[in-house]
Design a protein around this motif. Structure first.
Motif, PDB file in Angstrom:
ATOM      1  N   ALA A 196      64.803  51.485 107.614  1.00 16.22           N
ATOM      2  CA  ALA A 196      63.767  50.561 108.336  1.00 16.22           C
ATOM      3  C   ALA A 196      62.574  49.677 108.164  1.00 16.22           C
ATOM      4  N   LYS A 197      61.923  50.200 107.515  1.00 21.59           N
ATOM      5  CA  LYS A 197      60.703  49.805 106.625  1.00 21.59           C
ATOM      6  C   LYS A 197      61.387  48.821 105.733  1.00 21.59           C
ATOM      7  N   ALA A 198      62.329  48.978 105.349  1.00 21.81           N
ATOM      8  CA  ALA A 198      62.945  48.224 104.540  1.00 21.81           C
ATOM      9  C   ALA A 198      63.369  46.656 104.275  1.00 21.81           C
ATOM     10  N   MET A 199      64.086  46.918 105.824  1.00 26.67           N
ATOM     11  CA  MET A 199      64.885  46.157 106.190  1.00 26.67           C
ATOM     12  C   MET A 199      63.940  44.962 107.089  1.00 26.67           C
ATOM     13  N   ARG A 200      63.209  45.698 108.193  1.00 30.61           N
ATOM     14  CA  ARG A 200      61.328  45.035 108.610  1.00 30.61           C
ATOM     15  C   ARG A 200      60.783  43.976 107.256  1.00 30.61           C
TER      16      ARG A 200
END
Length: 513
Positions: A196-200
């Protein structure tokens, strides 16, 4: 004759009607994609291979958001296989359903189809065999304007403008031992958090759904949600729920009451979310994506379209028939009550996807080279998507009871309602669970005055049929909606007689009292 009294108050509301509640699901499974929504060469196919007859039914159904491309399929899927020139795309073995995936239909085709169908895309990423890097690459490919490796590849593949996909699922059913890449709650929670952090970091405005329990009967149910959210609460917006129901051993009474289980399932997940929120001192609110639900006859069948038979075969086939359930009157009434449950919980269930859209446990059926038609379960979904507008109302129901072996005594009447202040219209959705008896229903409105019955329709056993009557390729109109007789206003109170085993929708014109 059983009776029920329903009271609604203009000021007692649950939430605005979540439009994403009327979602569906397209998985690369069976004939959902191939010969379902996509069949080049079909008489009804357009120049892209999209079946126009199926598209027309999807629009009539009123689906608002479609989850894609899985499902169990996504846990072994390389999204790159489905982009670029079709002739260069590889054929792969899909271990989830023991089939051959040709990749003739992929991300570009689905986005084009979704635009034609006027639905929002809900994209799932593979967190079974893949992870952080592949997920962030897919977001860049789909949503970044240009000037980078992945976005420029999309442009070379024919899509100059970004797809602008807002809604993403962080894997599928990874609590299940059957899942490719099955994980513990701690393993998945950390992976979901970092993904999630990387996608955001690529697109900060996307919405993310973490994987919840595959069903309420999982031995890890509850602890799975708690552990996953303890890791990823701040990084996600929703946690998923999945539930399938069927009639067992001819126990229709219990089957008709399965919305009692759905209500309890939702309430349990809400409690877990809120416990993690309180313990972690979080300010944001995580809600629910009920992104797989339906009637699915998983037990008691031994037909060639069942997954256990297909997976036991040594033959690998491209898009064989899989779980093409034929739905009857009883199934349609149950599906209506599931939609009631989702609507009643519209303050916390903000997304829901009936699984699936075409052929595979679906409201729409089609045949290769042949027609497409509506199953019985099409009708409650279509009418609720069309008529549930404005605010969800909190109903007070006093109902006679009907006995069940599974749930004890339950209300014979199950209902939900909405009020649209802009039009002044109230829509009442109501099921009669009694298998033998008509039920008298009265609806009292407080804060509103009913001035006119706009429409009243019912789905029930057709004349000359029984509760197992169903639509088929050769009798496509056996089960459907018909006018509900004997509906009227008596000094502002709506009174109606509901047929045994029925689902009805009544729309009223109102004004503020």
């Amino acid at each position: 004759m059983p009776r029920a009294r329903i009271v609604l108050d203009r000021d007692f509301t649950v939430a605005d009607v979540p439009r994403r509640l009327f979602g569906s699901f397209v998985e690369h499974m069976g004939r959902c994609v191939y010969t379902g929504i996509f069949e080049p060469g079909h008489p009804q196919a357009d120049e892209r291979g999209f079946r126009r007859d199926v598209l027309a039914l999807v629009k009539e159904l009123g689906a608002t958001v479609i989850r894609y491309p899985g499902g169990n399929f996504v846990s072994g899927y390389n999204w790159e296989d489905g982009v670029g020139p079709v002739e260069d795309r590889p054929h792969r073995l899909d271990g989830a359903w023991h089939t051959v995936e040709t990749n003739a239909f992929g991300l570009h085709e689905f986005v084009d189809w979704a635009r034609e169908a006027q639905v929002e895309v809900m994209e799932a990423v593979n967190l079974g065999t893949r992870g952080v890097d592949e997920a962030r690459a897919l977001v860049e490919y789909a949503n970044h304007a240009g000037g980078t490796y992945w976005s420029d590849l999309r442009r070379r593949n024919g899509a100059a403008a970004p797809f602008d996909i807002r809604l993403w699922c962080l894997g599928n059913e990874l609590d299940g031992p059957w899942q490719i890449g099955h994980k513990t709650a701690h393993e998945y929670g950390r992976l979901a958090q970092e993904t999630a952090k990387a996608m955001r970091l690529v697109d900060p405005d996307i919405e993310l759904v973490a994987v919840g329990s595959s069903n309420r009967q999982m031995p890890t149910f509850g602890t799975w949600e708690h552990t996953v959210l303890t890791h990823a609460y701040e990084e996600v917006d929703y946690i998923s729920m999945h539930a399938y129901y069927q009639e067992d051993g001819g126990d229709a009474a219990s089957f008709l009451a399965e919305a009692v289980d759905m209500d309890a399932f939702i309430d349990g997940v809400v409690s877990t979310i809120d416990a993690v929120k309180a313990a972690g001192k979080h300010r944001k609110q995580v809600d629910i994506s009920f992104d797989e639900w339906n009637v699915w006859y998983q037990r008691g069948l031994d037909t060639e379209d069942q997954p256990h038979i297909v997976s036991a075969s040594k033959e690998w086939r491209a898009h064989p028939r899989l779980i093409e359930d034929t739905y009857n009157v009883t199934d349609a009434v149950v599906v209506g009550t599931f939609l009631h449950s989702l609507l009643r919980h519209g303050d916390r269930v903000r997304i829901a996807n009936q699984a699936q859209l075409v052929n595979v446990i679906a409201p729409i059926r089609s045949e290769e080279g042949g027609p497409a038609w509506r199953q019985s379960i099409f009708w409650p979904f279509a009418r609720m998507s069309q008529l549930a507008q404005g605010r969800v109302l909190r109903l007070a129901i006093e109902s006679d009871q009907t006995p069940t072996a599974k749930f004890g005594d339950v209300d014979v009447v199950d209902a939900a309602a909405t009020w649209d202040e802009s039009t002044g219209r109230v829509a009442l959705f109501v099921a009669n669970r009694s298998l033998e008896s008509e039920t008298e229903v009265s609806l009292e409105l407080r804060g509103l005055g009913a001035s006119n019955v706009v429409s009243a329709e019912v789905l029930t056993v057709p004349e000359g049929g029984d509760r197992r009557s169903a639509n088929t390729e050769h009798d496509q109109d056996c089960v459907g909606l018909e006018p509900l007789r004997g509906v009227g206003l008596d000094e502002g109170v709506l009174r109606a007689t509901l047929p045994a085993l029925s689902w009805s929708v009544i729309v009223l014109d109102t004004k503020r009292a």
